[in-house]
Each structure stands twice: as C-alpha cells, then as structure tokens.
Design a protein around this motif. Structure first.
Motif, short mmCIF file in Angstrom:
data_model
loop_
_atom_site.label_atom_id
_atom_site.label_comp_id
_atom_site.label_asym_id
_atom_site.label_seq_id
_atom_site.Cartn_x
_atom_site.Cartn_y
_atom_site.Cartn_z
N ALA A 246 0.90 -1.14 -0.11
CA ALA A 246 0.13 -0.06 0.11
C ALA A 246 1.00 1.43 -0.10
CB ALA A 246 -0.98 0.03 1.31
N ASP A 249 2.24 2.55 -3.45
CA ASP A 249 1.45 2.86 -4.49
C ASP A 249 2.09 3.94 -5.27
OD1 ASP A 249 -0.94 4.13 -5.83
OD2 ASP A 249 -1.83 2.56 -4.78
N ASP A 251 0.59 6.58 -6.57
CA ASP A 251 -0.23 7.80 -6.04
C ASP A 251 0.02 7.76 -4.74
OD1 ASP A 251 -1.88 9.52 -5.78
OD2 ASP A 251 -3.72 8.70 -6.40
N ALA A 253 -1.48 9.91 -2.85
CA ALA A 253 -2.96 9.79 -2.04
C ALA A 253 -3.30 8.71 -1.67
CB ALA A 253 -3.76 10.88 -3.19
N ARG A 254 -2.98 7.62 -2.31
CA ARG A 254 -3.65 6.35 -2.00
C ARG A 254 -2.56 5.70 -0.70
NH1 ARG A 254 -4.92 5.65 -7.56
NH2 ARG A 254 -2.98 4.29 -7.71
N ARG A 255 -1.42 6.13 -0.39
CA ARG A 255 -0.69 5.50 0.73
C ARG A 255 -1.24 5.81 2.09
NH1 ARG A 255 4.34 8.42 -2.09
NH2 ARG A 255 3.87 7.50 -4.15
N GLN A 274 -6.75 -5.74 4.62
CA GLN A 274 -5.85 -4.64 3.96
C GLN A 274 -5.87 -3.33 4.95
OE1 GLN A 274 -4.22 -4.58 1.23
NE2 GLN A 274 -4.67 -6.61 0.84
N GLN A 276 -6.23 0.50 6.09
CA GLN A 276 -6.87 1.35 5.57
C GLN A 276 -6.02 2.63 4.95
OE1 GLN A 276 -10.28 1.69 5.86
NE2 GLN A 276 -10.54 -0.26 6.77
N PRO A 277 -5.80 2.66 3.57
CA PRO A 277 -5.17 3.57 2.91
C PRO A 277 -5.88 5.13 3.30
CG PRO A 277 -6.88 2.72 1.44
CD PRO A 277 -6.96 1.96 2.76
N SER A 279 -7.21 8.79 2.61
CA SER A 279 -8.14 9.03 1.54
C SER A 279 -7.61 10.40 0.95
CB SER A 279 -9.51 9.43 2.25
OG SER A 279 -9.27 10.44 3.28
N HIS A 280 -6.34 10.95 1.59
CA HIS A 280 -6.11 12.22 0.56
C HIS A 280 -4.47 12.12 1.11
CE1 HIS A 280 -6.70 12.82 4.91
NE2 HIS A 280 -5.86 13.96 4.83
#
Length: 727
Positions: A246, A249, A251, A253-255, A274, A276-277, A279-280
């Motif tokens: 995770a 990633d 991006d 924003a998804r880490r 998984q 919780q990534p 959200s921003h």
C-alpha cells in the motif's frame, strides 16, 4: 557498533571544542567525526566539505539541517546539540548513537525476519510518525539512515529534509536515493509525508530481502522501474506485505499515513485484511511541517533539540516511548539539603528556604520554574515502542468564584504551539515524567529531588538542552544550566580554604572551569538565576538569624552579580546594613537590576545593579513564584497573586507603569512562570496521587501538561526560557 576509521592527514585534531578520535563516515556534504569531551562523553560532529564552503546553496542546506533537526522528538533520531563555524566551514554536533546502520547489519548478518522485522517496522514507523507530527518530511529514508541503537531504531540524517509548506531558496531539483525515492520526488513534484512512507516501505523490503524493491543497478533503470513497474516484495508476507504494498502505491494520495501503518502493525500478526489507505495525501494538510535539512550521509547526524528548560522526552531505555504526558504538582519549599525533616512544598510567593543544619549553614533558595501542557495524544505501547493515536482531551471544571473573575477552563482552542503532541520521558530520581516539544519556549534544565533514604536533596542537571538526559550532581548544593546550555553553575557543599562561599562555572563546550568567590563564612550566596543571554549569574546573599520564637530564620542583606566572561563577582549590599526578610532578589524586567517584595508582600521594589532603590510598585499582592520568572519573556508584564484573591486568582501588571492589565482565575495552585507572552505555567494538584505542571492561558484554561510527579515526592524544577523563543 559503527565502524570508526582513523583520522586522515588534513583532518583537525579538535573541532567544536571536542577531541576528534576517528571518522564515522563521509557523504556528499561533509565528513562525520567521532568526538569526545574532557569527561569521555562521545559525540558525532559533521563538518561541511571545504570545497562546498563557498557554495551558498550547500551552506544553506547544511545549516538548515540543524534547525530542522531540533524540531524532532529526540527519541526517534540523534539529537542535535549545537552548531558553529570553524575555518569558515559550518559544523553540527549531535548525539552519538552507538549501533550499526540497517544497511550494515543486513550486509553483515543477513536480512531480518519474524519478530525482529516486525519490531523494526514498528520502530521506524513510530519515528516517522513523530517526524511528521513535528512538521518535517525526511525525504531520504533508506537503510543507511536507520541506526539500530541499543534502545531501538533511530532515523537520522536530515540533510535534505524540509517542511511541507516551506518556501525554500534551495534548488528544487530531485534529491535523495533513487532506489528508495517515490515517483513524485523523482519527477520533482512536492514531496510530503507520503513520500517518506514510500521510502519506508522500500526500506522494509531491503530489511527482509537484502535488496531494494526496484533494484539498485543503473540509475536510469531504477528510475524507470520506480515510475512504471510494480515493486518486487520478495519474501514479505502477511500484514506487513500488505502495508508495504500500500505504501508503494505510485499515487501518494492512496498511501497510508505513518499513524495508520502503526495501527495496523500493532494488531495481532495473524490477523488479515488490508490496511485503511489514506483518503488524501498526507502532505498538504499537516500544519506543523517545517524545513529541516541535515547534511552528511552518516547515521549519526540527526535532530538534536537544544533548549534551556525543557522537559525530558522519550525514554531511551524504553525504545523511545511516546506517551500521554502526565501531570505535575506544586513545587516544594526550598528546604535544607540535610536534616531529619524533609522540606515542605512552597505556597504562593517566593519566600526563602529554611536553613540547612550543620556547618557551613547552606540551603537552596532557587525558585522553581516549570511548564506544562495538556497532551492531546494517547499512546499504545508495544514491543518497547509507542504508537500514537490522536485523541484530543477536553477538560472542564466547575467555576470557582473569584473576587474579580469567575471564568475557569474554557473550551476555546489553545494556540497551535500548545496543542502539539509532547514527548513523554521518565526522569531519574523517582516517578517523574516530563512532557516536552521541540517548539516549547521553555525547557527543564535542572531539578532537585528529596531522597528519603539519604535524608538529603539531590541535584540533577541536563547534559544537553533539547532532548538531553539528566546527570546527577550529588556533591552540589545547587546546580543550574545557562539558557543556551553552554555553562553549568554549581555551588559546592564547602567553603573555600580561605573561608569563602563560591560558585564554580564550567564551560561545557571547552571544559574550562572558573571558581568565583562570593561572600565570607558564615554567610552564603545561593544561586538564583541566569540572565537569559547567559552572560550573568544572580546569587542571593543570605545570613542566618533567630526570630522572636528562637527559631532559625534567614535575611537577605544583598545580592551577587557574576560576570561569566570575566569570572568575577560583584557583591552588592543594601545601604545602611539593611537585610530584607522572607524573600530574595530576582532579575528585573530588563535583567539589569533586581526586584524584591516589600511591605509584607504588598508591593514590588526595583533596585539597580548597585543596590539603590529605583522605584516601588505598591499594591500588587504577593508574587506567585520565584523572582526569576515573574516577568514575561519580553519583560513588558509581570504576574502576581491578586491582592485579596485566592491562589487561583492571577493579576497581570504592566512592568513600566505598574497598572493592572488583566485578571483571571484558574485551577492553578501556584503560578511558576511565563510559558510565552500569553500563557503561564503552574502547579496543579490533579488528584490525590499526582501533581502536575500545566500551561495555563489567560482565559484560565489548563491547556497542556509539562510535568508530572507523585504527590508524596518533594521535587523542585527549574525551567529556562529558550534563546530566541522567549517572545
């Protein structure tokens, strides 16, 4: 243990007043030396390369490293102790952490696995959480910058760290190590906390497999894989593999954030699911992010807070625990260092301490200084490290009627500086807990604890300021550190051979000491306070007498001003052989003269440096604390217990005019001093078992805890205004 190479031709023998004993490493910015002082204590000294000394960008980045490092909780890195310039090249002195880098230990012993790998993941993620909460993005997390010390992993080398919201004059070109660098950093885009999480995940892959997830061959090949290919996670499995994937990633924003990673890691290893990534993106929203470069590539160079009266932070033996700050309690009456009865805690005012029995008659009369702040974090401890769970605590209390104001604790949001998450550290001498932040304008620099076993007071003073540990000075009556941490003033237990009381001043940079004689036996000169610039030391002359009941009492016939640079004492006695009862002298607002209570505590009298009365400010009530800290950092105001009010009724006065400018009430049992221009700090009895030092706002709200001690412990702390942060 890190490898130590011998010095090379051209290396200096001494640097920063320390003896150099070998090389710890060399990087693009400079050389890191192992150094020691006259006591044998070891330090790491980073010195900028001579060919970069004329390059403005390199010098700026190097110096910014020390500034940024001082913002970071010392439990997770190497504390910066100081900086300077020699041979027109800047240097940084930091704590020496004895231990190998993660890169070295994997090379020598092989990859980590099982519980060892899990502890490493938690420890390094905890460090990053603390770094990000300090408002810093590291930008070069990699195996070489993780030191495996005896008390847990430390993340070091902030040579290219910076604030998320900083506008820097330093070049925006990508800097870092490509094998551990996230895509946004390679592309020259803003790099926030999410960038560090990408690098952390890459470092975990290396720890588990001995290789980076995108390889380490040619730079173009590595960069291409980072930008376009999935990572090779090797032997990683279970929740850690999920977390690492995770964090890698493309991006940001998804880490997940560091805190989210920690919460997942502290779950049972057998659990699945998984993480919780985020959200921003982590980067943009954190208000505390501030620039923080650090130079050399050696692990020893890292943050190193330096202040004058800070509170201890993160317990090293506990692996850098980060817990909610405990409360603190009322200070004690400065009592005898020996005798059958322990001293009592002081009430409001700054009355002098009782005499010490025996010859020579000596006692402590230093007024306590302390700061506190309500912590906003609950920490979960696992495997010797702390996990941070943000959880703001709002406290309310029933209003207590006051002669002038009935407001108590409000729900208003305190200032940003006061609400950061402090670091908790247990201090030697008892169950004493300190809660401090790199941004605190005051620092705990020394304290005294009454030891019931020896029936004596024991002194402790901070070795280094921000984040430094405390050293025991059992041979001293009093021990006081200068606000910049350079000097240590100590008053021994014996008169000199020719019958003088004296103070020994040690320059902790060079190791030089000066013994300054003050007054003749049987009088004593007790240490009151340093000037804020560390150039002068104020002492009170005291002589023993008998009161009407035949009991011992102390009078103050004058004071002593010590010029530190000249190592000379100016003994000032009041005209006409006067000797004031009850209270000693403290610095005035400008620290050019002194003040003292008069008229049974109803007014404040100002004296010049020669002991001549300059003016009186009548009707101010009793002083709430020792004279060294009744004035605000700017000197524009002073605080007292309101005339006719209770202990919790506070009056703020204009220093120039003597007019009352503010009145408020709080739950404070005793105000100790000024935290900043709009906050005080005070003792508050939290419950039957603990006392706290709290930061209190002018609305009466207790907003942060600075210190906590058991109620039964006799304890006297000294806080110092940090240079440059007093206003």
């Amino acid at each position: 243990m890190p490898s130590i190479a011998p010095l090379r031709p051209g290396d200096p023998q001494r640097l920063a007043g320390l003896e150099l004993v070998g090389r710890l490493g060399e990087g693009g910015q400079g050389v890191v030396y192992l150094a020691k002082d006259h006591t044998g204590a070891q330090f790491a000294v980073k010195w900028l390369r001579h060919d970069l000394a004329a390059d403005r960008v390199s010098v700026e980045r190097f110096l910014r490293e020390a500034q940024v490092a001082q913002r970071i909780a010392p439990f997770c890195t190497a504390a910066v102790l100081g900086s300077g310039v020699e041979q027109e090249r800047p240097y940084i002195v930091s704590e020496f952490i004895e231990g190998p880098s993660l890169q070295r230990i994997v090379q020598d012993e092989g990859p980590r696995a099982g519980a060892s790998l899990h502890r490493l993941a938690i420890g390094t993620a905890t460090a990053l959480a603390a770094i990000h909460q300090a408002g810093v993005v590291h930008r070069d997390v990699k195996p070489a910058n993780v030191i495996l010390g005896a008390d847990g992993p430390r993340v070091i080398d902030f040579g290219i760290a910076r604030a998320l919201n900083a506008t820097s004059t330093i070049s925006g070109m990508p800097v870092g190590t490509p094998s551990y660098m996230p895509p946004e950093q390679i592309l020259g885009h803003p790099a926030g906390p999410a960038a560090d999480m990408f690098s952390w995940a890459s470092t975990m892959v290396y720890a588990a497999s001995g290789r980076a997830p995108f390889g380490s061959d040619t730079m173009p090949a590595v960069i291409n894989r980072v930008l376009n290919n999935p990572p090779d996670l090797g032997v990683l499995d279970g929740p850690l593999r999920e977390l690492v994937a995770a964090c890698l990633d493309k991006d940001p924003a998804r880490r997940p954030t560091a805190e989210q990673v920690l919460m997942r890691l502290i779950q049972q290893p057998g659990r699945t699911g998984q993480p919780q990534p985020a959200s921003h993106p982590q980067a943009a929203s954190h208000p505390q992010m501030a620039s923080h470069p650090q130079a050399a590539s050696h692990p020893q160079m890292a943050s190193h807070p330096q202040t004058s009266q800070p509170m201890p932070s993160g317990q090293a033996a506990q692996g850098g625990q980060f817990q909610q700050a405990p409360p603190w309690g009322p200070g004690r009456q400065q009592g005898p260092p020996s005798g059958p009865v322990p001293p009592q805690r002081p009430g409001p005012g700054f009355s002098g301490p009782p005499p010490a029995p025996g010859s020579p008659s000596r006692r402590r009369s230093r007024a306590p200084l302390i700061v506190g702040v309500t912590a906003a974090v609950t920490l979960l401890l696992l495997a010797g490290v702390a996990v941070i769970v943000s959880q703001r605590k709002a406290t309310t209390a029933s209003p207590k009627p006051s002669a002038t104001n009935t407001s108590r604790r409000s729900t208003a949001t305190p200032s940003e500086r006061v609400t950061q998450t402090p670091v908790r550290k247990r201090l030697p001498g008892g169950s004493i807990y300190l809660f401090e932040l790199p941004s605190d304008p005051v620092t705990l620099t020394s304290y005294e604890v009454y030891d019931k076993k020896s029936d004596d007071w024991v002194d402790y003073a901070r070795k280094t300021l921000r984040g430094g540990s405390f050293q025991k000075y059992s041979a001293n009556w009093e021990t006081l550190v200068s606000p910049d941490g350079r000097y240590l003033a100590a008053r021994g237990r014996k008169y000199t051979a020719d019958g003088y009381d004296s103070v020994v001043i040690t320059d902790r940079t060079s190791g030089a000491t000066s013994t300054v004689k003050t007054v003749r036996k049987p009088q004593i000169s007790s240490i009151r306070a340093w000037s804020r610039d560390g150039s002068k030391l104020l002492l009170n002359i005291e002589k023993e007498t008998k009161n009407a009941d035949g009991k011992e009492d102390w009078l103050y016939p004058g004071f002593v001003l010590v010029d530190v640079a000249e190592a000379k004492a100016g003994v000032v006695r009041l005209p006409g052989g006067q000797a004031l009862p009850d209270t000693g002298f403290g610095w005035d607002a400008e620290q050019r003269g002194v003040v003292n209570l008069y008229g049974s505590g109803k007014g404040l009298r100002f004296f010049d440096a020669a002991g001549k009365t300059v003016r009186d400010v009548p009707g101010v009530g009793s002083l709430a604390s020792g004279t060294q800290d009744i004035f605000s950092p700017s000197g524009k105001a002073f605080v007292t217990n309101c005339p006719g009010g209770d202990d919790g009724d506070h009056c703020v006065w204009d220093s120039a005019t003597g007019e009352r400018v503010r009145t408020f009430s709080s739950d404070c049992d005793k105000v100790l001093g000024w935290y900043d221009e709009t906050h005080l700090y005070c003792w508050e009895q939290d419950n039957a078992s603990t006392d706290q030092i709290q930061v209190v706002g002018f609305d009466g709200r207790l907003v942060r805890k600075l210190l906590e001690v058991p109620d039964e412990l006799d304890f006297s702390p000294v806080f110092t205004v940090n240079p440059g942060k007093g206003g």
